[in-house]
Design a protein around this motif. Structure first.
Motif, PDB file in Angstrom:
ATOM      1  N   ARG A  38       0.843  -1.194   0.000  1.00 15.42           N
ATOM      2  CA  ARG A  38       0.000   0.000   0.000  1.00 15.42           C
ATOM      3  C   ARG A  38       0.877   1.242   0.000  1.00 15.42           C
ATOM      4  O   ARG A  38       1.694   1.459   0.907  1.00 15.42           O
ATOM      5  CB  ARG A  38      -0.910   0.006   1.226  1.00 15.42           C
ATOM      6  CG  ARG A  38      -1.721   1.294   1.332  1.00 15.42           C
ATOM      7  CD  ARG A  38      -2.711   1.263   2.464  1.00 15.42           C
ATOM      8  NE  ARG A  38      -3.390   2.553   2.576  1.00 15.42           N
ATOM      9  CZ  ARG A  38      -4.644   2.719   2.972  1.00 15.42           C
ATOM     10  NH1 ARG A  38      -5.364   1.678   3.316  1.00 15.42           N
ATOM     11  NH2 ARG A  38      -5.176   3.915   3.050  1.00 15.42           N
ATOM     12  N   LEU A  41      -1.155   7.646  -0.171  1.00 20.32           N
ATOM     13  CA  LEU A  41      -2.288   8.003  -1.020  1.00 20.32           C
ATOM     14  C   LEU A  41      -2.654   9.472  -0.849  1.00 20.32           C
ATOM     15  O   LEU A  41      -2.584  10.017   0.250  1.00 20.32           O
ATOM     16  CB  LEU A  41      -3.506   7.135  -0.679  1.00 20.32           C
ATOM     17  CG  LEU A  41      -3.344   5.631  -0.864  1.00 20.32           C
ATOM     18  CD1 LEU A  41      -4.594   4.897  -0.406  1.00 20.32           C
ATOM     19  CD2 LEU A  41      -3.029   5.289  -2.318  1.00 20.32           C
ATOM     20  N   ILE A  64      -6.796   4.421  -6.658  1.00 21.75           N
ATOM     21  CA  ILE A  64      -6.761   3.226  -5.823  1.00 21.75           C
ATOM     22  C   ILE A  64      -8.162   2.992  -5.254  1.00 21.75           C
ATOM     23  O   ILE A  64      -8.720   3.855  -4.566  1.00 21.75           O
ATOM     24  CB  ILE A  64      -5.741   3.355  -4.680  1.00 21.75           C
ATOM     25  CG1 ILE A  64      -4.363   3.764  -5.233  1.00 21.75           C
ATOM     26  CG2 ILE A  64      -5.657   2.051  -3.900  1.00 21.75           C
ATOM     27  CD1 ILE A  64      -3.753   2.776  -6.209  1.00 21.75           C
ATOM     28  N   ASP A  66     -10.834   0.754  -2.986  1.00 22.33           N
ATOM     29  CA  ASP A  66     -11.021  -0.223  -1.909  1.00 22.33           C
ATOM     30  C   ASP A  66     -11.928  -1.316  -2.459  1.00 22.33           C
ATOM     31  O   ASP A  66     -13.135  -1.128  -2.594  1.00 22.33           O
ATOM     32  CB  ASP A  66     -11.667   0.461  -0.698  1.00 22.33           C
ATOM     33  CG  ASP A  66     -11.813  -0.469   0.503  1.00 22.33           C
ATOM     34  OD1 ASP A  66     -12.031  -1.673   0.299  1.00 22.33           O
ATOM     35  OD2 ASP A  66     -11.745   0.031   1.647  1.00 22.33           O
ATOM     36  N   ASN A  81      -2.915  -2.513   7.841  1.00 23.82           N
ATOM     37  CA  ASN A  81      -2.080  -1.751   6.915  1.00 23.82           C
ATOM     38  C   ASN A  81      -0.782  -2.457   6.544  1.00 23.82           C
ATOM     39  O   ASN A  81      -0.318  -2.384   5.411  1.00 23.82           O
ATOM     40  CB  ASN A  81      -1.750  -0.374   7.489  1.00 23.82           C
ATOM     41  CG  ASN A  81      -2.873   0.627   7.225  1.00 23.82           C
ATOM     42  OD1 ASN A  81      -3.895   0.265   6.663  1.00 23.82           O
ATOM     43  ND2 ASN A  81      -2.674   1.872   7.645  1.00 23.82           N
ATOM     44  N   GLN A  84      -1.474  -4.946   3.812  1.00 21.99           N
ATOM     45  CA  GLN A  84      -2.265  -4.512   2.662  1.00 21.99           C
ATOM     46  C   GLN A  84      -1.416  -4.422   1.394  1.00 21.99           C
ATOM     47  O   GLN A  84      -0.259  -4.012   1.428  1.00 21.99           O
ATOM     48  CB  GLN A  84      -2.918  -3.161   2.943  1.00 21.99           C
ATOM     49  CG  GLN A  84      -4.073  -3.241   3.920  1.00 21.99           C
ATOM     50  CD  GLN A  84      -4.665  -1.875   4.219  1.00 21.99           C
ATOM     51  OE1 GLN A  84      -4.440  -0.914   3.480  1.00 21.99           O
ATOM     52  NE2 GLN A  84      -5.410  -1.780   5.311  1.00 21.99           N
ATOM     53  N   LYS A  85      -2.031  -4.813   0.292  1.00 20.39           N
ATOM     54  CA  LYS A  85      -1.387  -4.730  -1.012  1.00 20.39           C
ATOM     55  C   LYS A  85      -2.310  -4.001  -1.975  1.00 20.39           C
ATOM     56  O   LYS A  85      -3.526  -3.900  -1.759  1.00 20.39           O
ATOM     57  CB  LYS A  85      -1.097  -6.128  -1.579  1.00 20.39           C
ATOM     58  CG  LYS A  85      -0.250  -7.016  -0.688  1.00 20.39           C
ATOM     59  CD  LYS A  85       1.169  -6.498  -0.562  1.00 20.39           C
ATOM     60  CE  LYS A  85       2.021  -7.471   0.259  1.00 20.39           C
ATOM     61  NZ  LYS A  85       3.391  -6.950   0.489  1.00 20.39           N
ATOM     62  N   VAL A  86      -1.718  -3.510  -3.036  1.00 14.48           N
ATOM     63  CA  VAL A  86      -2.498  -2.925  -4.124  1.00 14.48           C
ATOM     64  C   VAL A  86      -2.212  -3.736  -5.385  1.00 14.48           C
ATOM     65  O   VAL A  86      -1.052  -3.907  -5.779  1.00 14.48           O
ATOM     66  CB  VAL A  86      -2.149  -1.448  -4.346  1.00 14.48           C
ATOM     67  CG1 VAL A  86      -2.827  -0.921  -5.625  1.00 14.48           C
ATOM     68  CG2 VAL A  86      -2.586  -0.609  -3.148  1.00 14.48           C
ATOM     69  N   GLY A  97      -5.699   0.666  -9.398  1.00 11.54           N
ATOM     70  CA  GLY A  97      -5.206  -0.183  -8.324  1.00 11.54           C
ATOM     71  C   GLY A  97      -6.354  -0.628  -7.445  1.00 11.54           C
ATOM     72  O   GLY A  97      -7.270   0.151  -7.152  1.00 11.54           O
ATOM     73  N   LEU A  99      -7.141  -2.018  -3.731  1.00 14.30           N
ATOM     74  CA  LEU A  99      -6.615  -2.215  -2.383  1.00 14.30           C
ATOM     75  C   LEU A  99      -7.243  -3.468  -1.785  1.00 14.30           C
ATOM     76  O   LEU A  99      -8.467  -3.600  -1.745  1.00 14.30           O
ATOM     77  CB  LEU A  99      -6.931  -0.995  -1.513  1.00 14.30           C
ATOM     78  CG  LEU A  99      -6.468  -1.063  -0.056  1.00 14.30           C
ATOM     79  CD1 LEU A  99      -4.946  -1.084   0.034  1.00 14.30           C
ATOM     80  CD2 LEU A  99      -7.039   0.122   0.722  1.00 14.30           C
ATOM     81  N   SER A 101      -6.692  -6.704   1.491  1.00 16.76           N
ATOM     82  CA  SER A 101      -6.083  -6.959   2.803  1.00 16.76           C
ATOM     83  C   SER A 101      -4.769  -7.696   2.695  1.00 16.76           C
ATOM     84  O   SER A 101      -3.861  -7.509   3.498  1.00 16.76           O
ATOM     85  CB  SER A 101      -7.046  -7.766   3.680  1.00 16.76           C
ATOM     86  OG  SER A 101      -8.241  -7.076   3.894  1.00 16.76           O
TER      87      SER A 101
END
Length: 301
Positions: A38, A41, A64, A66, A81, A84-86, A97, A99, A101
């Motif tokens: 992540r 942003l 990005i 969610d 956090n 978390q990956k994008v 992107g 987002l 978990s």
């Protein structure tokens, strides 16, 4: 990230990821460009509630989204956090992107293992499920997600010649796509052009419909002149559907347009090898209209 799967097979390469829980979801690797932690942003005023911000990626601004929130679940929790990956995805001529978990792994399965979503499934963003290690992995329709975020309809700029419409009054264009939003967008364009159409969810269903619709026709193209098909589909993909049509002497003159969210010249090359007349990237209404008119003029001179 490069996929190791060759087009026109029955194999499906999936990236598995999580949305707050241990439940795995999947996205086709062909749509994935890369996976990043992540990033920082920047908030954008008045953007969709599902857009958590934008990130700078090698000089390019990428929205990005969610993904949990976008498909009707609780948003990605802040306490995760660190994991978390994008997922950076490219399709329909855009980069975005998603987002999530966390990212699990890449798996390879056969398309025939993909099952329809359970009856009464809460989310319209799930195109299918696949059983894996005692759980059902849900396949996310990212095209539907992007349509929801952009909240935009498509409309062609041109109308057909009334004389051409008159010639087509007893004919149907066959629209083949496993994505509800993609089918609906294509059908809206055809509706606005005044063209009759019928839909199928995959290549296998499409072939059955072609058999039924053309049974009483002197020529198959008198009933189904054009097939507009997605490439990625369960049961039978767009490449194989094209080959099946071209291999049948009764159907082989149909105009075949492969309509895909996957970018790149490779897809066009494989489409030509399979026998498609044209390949277009979703969703370009004016280009689709142009190609449909071109095909109809060939089928109804």
């Amino acid at each position: 990230m490069q996929s190791s799967i060759k087009p026109s097979t029955t194999r499906l390469e999936l990236l598995l990821f999580r949305l707050n829980t241990k439940q795995n979801f999947g996205i086709n690797v062909l749509k994935v460009k890369e996976i990043i932690p992540r990033p920082a942003l920047t908030q954008i005023p008045h953007s969709s509630p599902t857009v958590v911000g934008v990130a700078e990626l090698r000089g390019k601004t990428v929205p990005i989204i969610d993904l949990a929130l976008a498909i009707g679940r609780s948003g990605i929790r802040a306490e995760t956090n660190a994991e978390q990956k994008v997922i950076i995805a490219e399709f329909s001529r855009s980069t975005q992107g998603f987002l999530v978990s966390g990212v699990d792994r890449i798996v390879v399965r056969d398309w025939n293992e993909v099952l329809p979503p359970p009856s009464g499934a809460a989310s319209s963003f799930i195109t299918g499920v696949i059983r894996m290690e005692n759980q059902l992995v849900q396949l996310v329709d990212v095209e539907q997600v992007m349509h929801q975020v952009s909240d935009s309809d498509v409309a062609p700029q041109d109308q057909l010649d009334p004389a051409l419409i008159a010639k087509l009054k007893d004919r149907n264009i066959l629209v083949v796509d496993d994505s509800t939003v993609a089918r609906n967008q294509t059908c809206r364009i055809l509706d606005q052009l005044g063209i009759h159409h019928i839909t199928a969810r995959d290549g296998k269903e499409a072939m059955a419909l072609i058999d039924t619709l053309t049974r009483d026709c002197d020529k198959a193209t008198d009933c189904v002149p054009i097939v507009i098909s997605d490439i990625e589909m369960p049961e039978m993909d767009g490449y194989q559907l094209t080959r099946e049509i071209r291999a049948n002497p009764r159907y082989q003159a149909m105009y075949i347009l492969l309509h895909t969210s996957l970018d790149g010249k490779v897809n066009a090359e494989h489409a030509r090898d399979a026998g498609a007349d044209e390949t277009l990237t979703k969703f370009e209404p004016d280009l689709l209209t142009e190609e449909v008119v071109k095909g109809l003029k060939q089928m109804a001179p």
